[in-house]
Design a protein around this motif. Structure first.
Motif, short mmCIF file in Angstrom:
data_model
loop_
_atom_site.label_atom_id
_atom_site.label_comp_id
_atom_site.label_asym_id
_atom_site.label_seq_id
_atom_site.Cartn_x
_atom_site.Cartn_y
_atom_site.Cartn_z
N ILE A 124 -15.99 39.21 6.32
CA ILE A 124 -16.54 39.52 5.00
C ILE A 124 -15.81 38.75 3.92
O ILE A 124 -16.43 38.20 3.01
CB ILE A 124 -16.47 41.05 4.74
CG1 ILE A 124 -17.47 41.76 5.64
CG2 ILE A 124 -16.75 41.37 3.27
CD1 ILE A 124 -17.33 43.26 5.64
N MET A 125 -14.48 38.70 4.01
CA MET A 125 -13.70 37.96 3.00
C MET A 125 -14.02 36.47 3.03
O MET A 125 -14.10 35.82 1.98
CB MET A 125 -12.20 38.19 3.22
CG MET A 125 -11.75 39.58 2.88
SD MET A 125 -12.16 40.10 1.21
CE MET A 125 -11.19 38.97 0.25
N ASN A 126 -14.20 35.90 4.21
CA ASN A 126 -14.56 34.48 4.31
C ASN A 126 -15.91 34.21 3.66
O ASN A 126 -16.07 33.22 2.94
CB ASN A 126 -14.58 34.03 5.77
CG ASN A 126 -13.19 33.84 6.32
OD1 ASN A 126 -12.25 33.62 5.58
ND2 ASN A 126 -13.08 33.93 7.63
N LYS A 127 -16.89 35.07 3.90
CA LYS A 127 -18.21 34.92 3.27
C LYS A 127 -18.10 35.05 1.77
O LYS A 127 -18.71 34.29 1.02
CB LYS A 127 -19.18 35.95 3.83
CG LYS A 127 -19.57 35.69 5.26
CD LYS A 127 -20.46 36.80 5.79
CE LYS A 127 -20.71 36.60 7.28
NZ LYS A 127 -21.49 37.71 7.85
N PHE A 128 -17.33 36.04 1.32
CA PHE A 128 -17.14 36.25 -0.11
C PHE A 128 -16.49 35.04 -0.77
O PHE A 128 -16.93 34.58 -1.83
CB PHE A 128 -16.29 37.51 -0.32
CG PHE A 128 -16.02 37.83 -1.75
CD1 PHE A 128 -17.01 38.34 -2.56
CD2 PHE A 128 -14.76 37.62 -2.29
CE1 PHE A 128 -16.77 38.63 -3.90
CE2 PHE A 128 -14.50 37.91 -3.61
CZ PHE A 128 -15.50 38.42 -4.42
N MET A 129 -15.45 34.49 -0.15
CA MET A 129 -14.78 33.32 -0.72
C MET A 129 -15.70 32.10 -0.75
O MET A 129 -15.65 31.30 -1.68
CB MET A 129 -13.51 33.02 0.08
CG MET A 129 -12.44 34.08 -0.04
SD MET A 129 -11.97 34.42 -1.74
CE MET A 129 -11.11 32.93 -2.12
N PHE A 130 -16.54 31.97 0.26
CA PHE A 130 -17.51 30.87 0.28
C PHE A 130 -18.49 30.99 -0.88
O PHE A 130 -18.74 30.00 -1.59
CB PHE A 130 -18.26 30.86 1.63
CG PHE A 130 -19.31 29.81 1.70
CD1 PHE A 130 -18.95 28.47 1.89
CD2 PHE A 130 -20.65 30.13 1.60
CE1 PHE A 130 -19.93 27.50 1.95
CE2 PHE A 130 -21.62 29.16 1.66
CZ PHE A 130 -21.26 27.83 1.85
N ILE A 131 -19.02 32.18 -1.12
CA ILE A 131 -19.95 32.39 -2.21
C ILE A 131 -19.28 32.13 -3.56
O ILE A 131 -19.84 31.48 -4.43
CB ILE A 131 -20.54 33.81 -2.15
CG1 ILE A 131 -21.44 33.94 -0.93
CG2 ILE A 131 -21.30 34.16 -3.42
CD1 ILE A 131 -21.88 35.35 -0.61
N ILE A 132 -18.07 32.62 -3.74
CA ILE A 132 -17.32 32.40 -4.99
C ILE A 132 -17.07 30.92 -5.22
O ILE A 132 -17.20 30.41 -6.34
CB ILE A 132 -15.99 33.18 -4.96
CG1 ILE A 132 -16.24 34.67 -4.97
CG2 ILE A 132 -15.09 32.77 -6.11
CD1 ILE A 132 -16.93 35.19 -6.21
N SER A 133 -16.72 30.19 -4.16
CA SER A 133 -16.46 28.75 -4.33
C SER A 133 -17.75 28.00 -4.69
O SER A 133 -17.73 27.08 -5.50
CB SER A 133 -15.82 28.16 -3.08
OG SER A 133 -16.67 28.31 -1.98
N ILE A 134 -18.88 28.38 -4.11
CA ILE A 134 -20.16 27.74 -4.46
C ILE A 134 -20.51 28.02 -5.92
O ILE A 134 -20.91 27.11 -6.66
CB ILE A 134 -21.30 28.24 -3.53
CG1 ILE A 134 -21.06 27.80 -2.09
CG2 ILE A 134 -22.66 27.80 -4.03
CD1 ILE A 134 -21.08 26.31 -1.90
N ILE A 135 -20.34 29.26 -6.36
CA ILE A 135 -20.61 29.62 -7.76
C ILE A 135 -19.68 28.86 -8.69
O ILE A 135 -20.09 28.37 -9.75
CB ILE A 135 -20.49 31.14 -7.95
CG1 ILE A 135 -21.62 31.85 -7.23
CG2 ILE A 135 -20.49 31.50 -9.44
CD1 ILE A 135 -21.51 33.36 -7.19
N SER A 136 -18.42 28.72 -8.30
CA SER A 136 -17.43 28.03 -9.15
C SER A 136 -17.77 26.55 -9.30
O SER A 136 -17.58 25.97 -10.36
CB SER A 136 -16.05 28.16 -8.55
OG SER A 136 -15.65 29.50 -8.54
N ILE A 137 -18.26 25.94 -8.25
CA ILE A 137 -18.59 24.52 -8.30
C ILE A 137 -19.81 24.32 -9.16
O ILE A 137 -19.90 23.48 -10.00
CB ILE A 137 -18.82 23.95 -6.88
CG1 ILE A 137 -17.51 23.95 -6.13
CG2 ILE A 137 -19.43 22.56 -6.92
CD1 ILE A 137 -17.61 23.57 -4.69
#
Length: 63
Positions: free
Chosen positions: A50-63
């Motif tokens: 879950i944390m890996n998926k969450f970090m992936f989504i946050i990084s996409i939003i940040s970019i």
């Protein structure tokens, strides 16, 4: 654990220590047993996924 690390060996390590009184007589033993390497439970794996998926989504939003 084999799903995470193919080289994981689930061997237990055991340590035994003698307990002495003030007169240096053995009055008991302490035994410590633990897995040789890191061991994750199923809940731990679910949390990490879950944390890996969450970090992936946050990084996409940040970019």
């Amino acid at each position: 654990m084999k799903r995470i690390d193919q080289n994981w060996n689930g061997q237990l390590k055991e340590y035994k220590f003698e307990i002495y009184d003030d007169n240096k007589n053995v009055i008991g033993y302490e035994k410590i047993i633990h897995y040789d390497s890191i061991y994750y439970m199923e809940n731990d794996m679910e949390f990490l996924n879950i944390m890996n998926k969450f970090m992936f989504i946050i990084s996409i939003i940040s970019i």
